[in-house]
Enzyme design. Structure first.
Site, PDB file in Angstrom:
ATOM      1  N   CYS A   1      -6.337  10.144   2.047  1.00 36.11           N
ATOM      2  CA  CYS A   1      -5.785  11.175   1.158  1.00 36.11           C
ATOM      3  C   CYS A   1      -5.628  12.477   1.945  1.00 36.11           C
ATOM      4  O   CYS A   1      -6.586  12.958   2.561  1.00 36.11           O
ATOM      5  CB  CYS A   1      -6.683  11.387  -0.050  1.00 36.11           C
ATOM      6  SG  CYS A   1      -6.110  12.751  -1.087  1.00 36.11           S
TER       7      CYS A   1
ATOM      8  N   GLY B   1       0.855  -1.186   0.000  1.00 32.75           N
ATOM      9  CA  GLY B   1       0.000   0.000   0.000  1.00 32.75           C
ATOM     10  C   GLY B   1       0.885   1.227   0.000  1.00 32.75           C
ATOM     11  O   GLY B   1       2.113   1.118   0.033  1.00 32.75           O
TER      12      GLY B   1
ATOM     13  N   ASP C   1      10.514  -5.655   6.066  1.00 31.11           N
ATOM     14  CA  ASP C   1       9.785  -4.393   5.836  1.00 31.11           C
ATOM     15  C   ASP C   1      10.514  -3.582   4.771  1.00 31.11           C
ATOM     16  O   ASP C   1      11.704  -3.799   4.516  1.00 31.11           O
ATOM     17  CB  ASP C   1       9.689  -3.584   7.141  1.00 31.11           C
ATOM     18  CG  ASP C   1       8.567  -2.528   7.090  1.00 31.11           C
ATOM     19  OD1 ASP C   1       7.783  -2.519   6.115  1.00 31.11           O
ATOM     20  OD2 ASP C   1       8.474  -1.716   8.042  1.00 31.11           O
ATOM     21  N   GLU C   2       9.824  -2.671   4.127  1.00 32.64           N
ATOM     22  CA  GLU C   2      10.396  -1.776   3.092  1.00 32.64           C
ATOM     23  C   GLU C   2      11.058  -2.568   1.968  1.00 32.64           C
ATOM     24  O   GLU C   2      12.127  -2.194   1.463  1.00 32.64           O
ATOM     25  CB  GLU C   2      11.401  -0.793   3.726  1.00 32.64           C
ATOM     26  CG  GLU C   2      10.841   0.034   4.868  1.00 32.64           C
ATOM     27  CD  GLU C   2       9.899   1.153   4.430  1.00 32.64           C
ATOM     28  OE1 GLU C   2       9.654   1.327   3.203  1.00 32.64           O
ATOM     29  OE2 GLU C   2       9.388   1.853   5.325  1.00 32.64           O
TER      30      GLU C   2
ATOM     31  N   CYS D   1      -5.182  10.052  -2.979  1.00 30.85           N
ATOM     32  CA  CYS D   1      -6.007   9.217  -3.859  1.00 30.85           C
ATOM     33  C   CYS D   1      -5.547   9.455  -5.301  1.00 30.85           C
ATOM     34  O   CYS D   1      -4.770  10.378  -5.567  1.00 30.85           O
ATOM     35  CB  CYS D   1      -7.488   9.557  -3.697  1.00 30.85           C
ATOM     36  SG  CYS D   1      -7.917  11.179  -4.370  1.00 30.85           S
TER      37      CYS D   1
ATOM     38  N   PHE E   1       1.965   5.603   4.897  1.00 32.36           N
ATOM     39  CA  PHE E   1       0.981   5.879   5.957  1.00 32.36           C
ATOM     40  C   PHE E   1      -0.221   4.930   5.948  1.00 32.36           C
ATOM     41  O   PHE E   1      -1.212   5.192   6.618  1.00 32.36           O
ATOM     42  CB  PHE E   1       0.448   7.326   5.898  1.00 32.36           C
ATOM     43  CG  PHE E   1       1.511   8.366   5.941  1.00 32.36           C
ATOM     44  CD1 PHE E   1       2.158   8.667   7.125  1.00 32.36           C
ATOM     45  CD2 PHE E   1       1.891   9.045   4.782  1.00 32.36           C
ATOM     46  CE1 PHE E   1       3.154   9.631   7.172  1.00 32.36           C
ATOM     47  CE2 PHE E   1       2.884  10.023   4.814  1.00 32.36           C
ATOM     48  CZ  PHE E   1       3.511  10.314   6.006  1.00 32.36           C
TER      49      PHE E   1
ATOM     50  N   LYS F   1       1.328  -0.334   7.000  1.00 29.83           N
ATOM     51  CA  LYS F   1       2.066  -1.567   6.685  1.00 29.83           C
ATOM     52  C   LYS F   1       2.934  -2.000   7.874  1.00 29.83           C
ATOM     53  O   LYS F   1       2.893  -3.151   8.290  1.00 29.83           O
ATOM     54  CB  LYS F   1       2.956  -1.358   5.436  1.00 29.83           C
ATOM     55  CG  LYS F   1       2.163  -0.989   4.186  1.00 29.83           C
ATOM     56  CD  LYS F   1       3.071  -0.859   2.978  1.00 29.83           C
ATOM     57  CE  LYS F   1       4.084   0.286   3.058  1.00 29.83           C
ATOM     58  NZ  LYS F   1       3.451   1.629   3.192  1.00 29.83           N
TER      59      LYS F   1
HETATM   60  P1  ADP Z   1       3.323   2.592   6.628  1.00 24.66           P
HETATM   61  O1  ADP Z   1       4.294   1.567   7.169  1.00 24.66           O
HETATM   62  O2  ADP Z   1       2.319   1.983   5.673  1.00 24.66           O
HETATM   63  O3  ADP Z   1       3.991   3.798   6.019  1.00 24.66           O
HETATM   64  P2  ADP Z   1       2.722   3.017   9.429  1.00 24.66           P
HETATM   65  O4  ADP Z   1       2.291   1.654   9.919  1.00 24.66           O
HETATM   66  O5  ADP Z   1       4.109   3.440   9.743  1.00 24.66           O
HETATM   67  O6  ADP Z   1       2.441   3.123   7.850  1.00 24.66           O
HETATM   68  O7  ADP Z   1       1.791   4.168  10.011  1.00 24.66           O
HETATM   69  C1  ADP Z   1       0.389   4.114   9.947  1.00 24.66           C
HETATM   70  C2  ADP Z   1      -0.150   5.213  10.872  1.00 24.66           C
HETATM   71  O8  ADP Z   1       0.165   6.491  10.326  1.00 24.66           O
HETATM   72  C3  ADP Z   1      -1.649   5.248  11.018  1.00 24.66           C
HETATM   73  O9  ADP Z   1      -2.110   4.349  11.996  1.00 24.66           O
HETATM   74  C4  ADP Z   1      -1.896   6.690  11.443  1.00 24.66           C
HETATM   75  O10 ADP Z   1      -1.741   6.832  12.838  1.00 24.66           O
HETATM   76  C5  ADP Z   1      -0.754   7.450  10.819  1.00 24.66           C
HETATM   77  N1  ADP Z   1      -1.096   8.336   9.687  1.00 24.66           N
HETATM   78  C6  ADP Z   1      -0.538   9.547   9.445  1.00 24.66           C
HETATM   79  N2  ADP Z   1      -1.022  10.080   8.290  1.00 24.66           N
HETATM   80  C7  ADP Z   1      -1.913   9.208   7.783  1.00 24.66           C
HETATM   81  C8  ADP Z   1      -2.752   9.180   6.601  1.00 24.66           C
HETATM   82  N3  ADP Z   1      -2.752  10.178   5.719  1.00 24.66           N
HETATM   83  N4  ADP Z   1      -3.536   8.100   6.401  1.00 24.66           N
HETATM   84  C9  ADP Z   1      -3.549   7.083   7.304  1.00 24.66           C
HETATM   85  N5  ADP Z   1      -2.792   7.045   8.420  1.00 24.66           N
HETATM   86  C10 ADP Z   1      -1.972   8.083   8.666  1.00 24.66           C
HETATM   87 MG    MG Z   2       6.409   1.446   7.096  1.00 24.30          MG
HETATM   88 ZN    ZN Z   3      -7.799  12.889  -2.780  1.00 24.48          ZN
END
Ligand code: ADP
Ligand code: MG
Ligand code: ZN
Length: 193
Positions: free
Chosen positions: A146, A16, A89-90, A184, A19, A22
């Site tokens: 978004c 995905g 991860d990543e 989005c 944010f 993941k």
């Molecule tokens: P990823 O690893 O996918 O980048 P993380 O697991 O590190 O995501 O972080 C997810 C968290 O980021 C969410 O639970 C929420 O608290 C926060 N967050 C900050 N901005 C957003 C956003 N635009 N949409 C959803 N979650 C967000």
């Molecule tokens: Mg991450």
């Molecule tokens: Zn949008």
């Protein structure tokens, strides 16, 4: 469908935009493995030094220790017979040879839980992720919110010095203010010129 103990291995992908949760999802899976007393090993690519060099860190600052590796072939040096699962991860930052290592470890009976950005800032498949999604036994595509309109976000917007990034901007731009937003498809912008 979920991983069945005692069967051949299993490759599970969580992808995905930025944010989308993941890393949080990985941390939750790891917590459950702890409860089940499973032995696992966690890797991340050496390149990802955003928050910390030897930890998985979510955007809400939860952390766990991880081993930094630069290549899929490095897994062999760290993994032990007792390990039942590999967490990565990543994964977008690895090269495509990772795919073969994942297949081999899954075929030898390990559960593999791997996470990464499915799309880069241009919405193109990111590194080996397209191939990893193809070989996966289970795929979870998460969405974020978004940051422009509040709809479900499936893309990652790159912003350089306050402007949408150009298609041909290099991955790393020294001396610029680079930031990323969840967007989005409607609000996601890439400059082509
Ligand atoms: P990823 O690893 O996918 O980048 P993380 O697991 O590190 O995501 O972080 C997810 C968290 O980021 C969410 O639970 C929420 O608290 C926060 N967050 C900050 N901005 C957003 C956003 N635009 N949409 C959803 N979650 C967000
Ligand atoms: Mg991450
Ligand atoms: Zn949008």
């Amino acid at each position: 469908m979920n991983y069945v103990e005692g069967k051949k291995g299993w490759i599970e992908v969580i992808c995905g935009p930025m944010f989308s949760g993941k890393t949080e999802t990985l941390l939750k899976i790891i917590e459950r493995m702890d409860l089940a007393k499973k032995k696992y090993i966690i890797f991340k690519p050496k390149i990802d030094t955003r928050y910390s060099i030897n930890q998985l860190v979510s955007h809400n600052q939860k952390t766990i220790e991880a081993i930094n590796i630069s290549h899929g072939s490095d897994i062999k040096r760290h993994i032990k017979d007792c390990h039942q699962a590999i967490v990565i991860d990543e994964a977008q930052f690895f090269d495509k040879s990772l795919v073969k290592y994942l297949q081999d470890y899954a075929n030898s009976g390990l559960r593999i839980i791997i996470s990464g950005l499915d799309k880069d800032f241009k919405c193109d498949p990111f590194g080996p992720m397209g191939d990893i999604l193809a070989i996966a036994d289970k795929v979870t595509k998460l969405t974020a919110v978004c940051q422009v309109c509040g709809c479900e976000a499936t893309c990652t917007q790159r912003i350089i010095d306050g402007e949408p990034a150009h298609y041909y901007d290099p991955q790393i731009l020294v001396g610029t203010d680079d930031k990323y937003e969840a967007r989005c498809r409607d609000c996601h912008k890439v400059i082509y010129d």
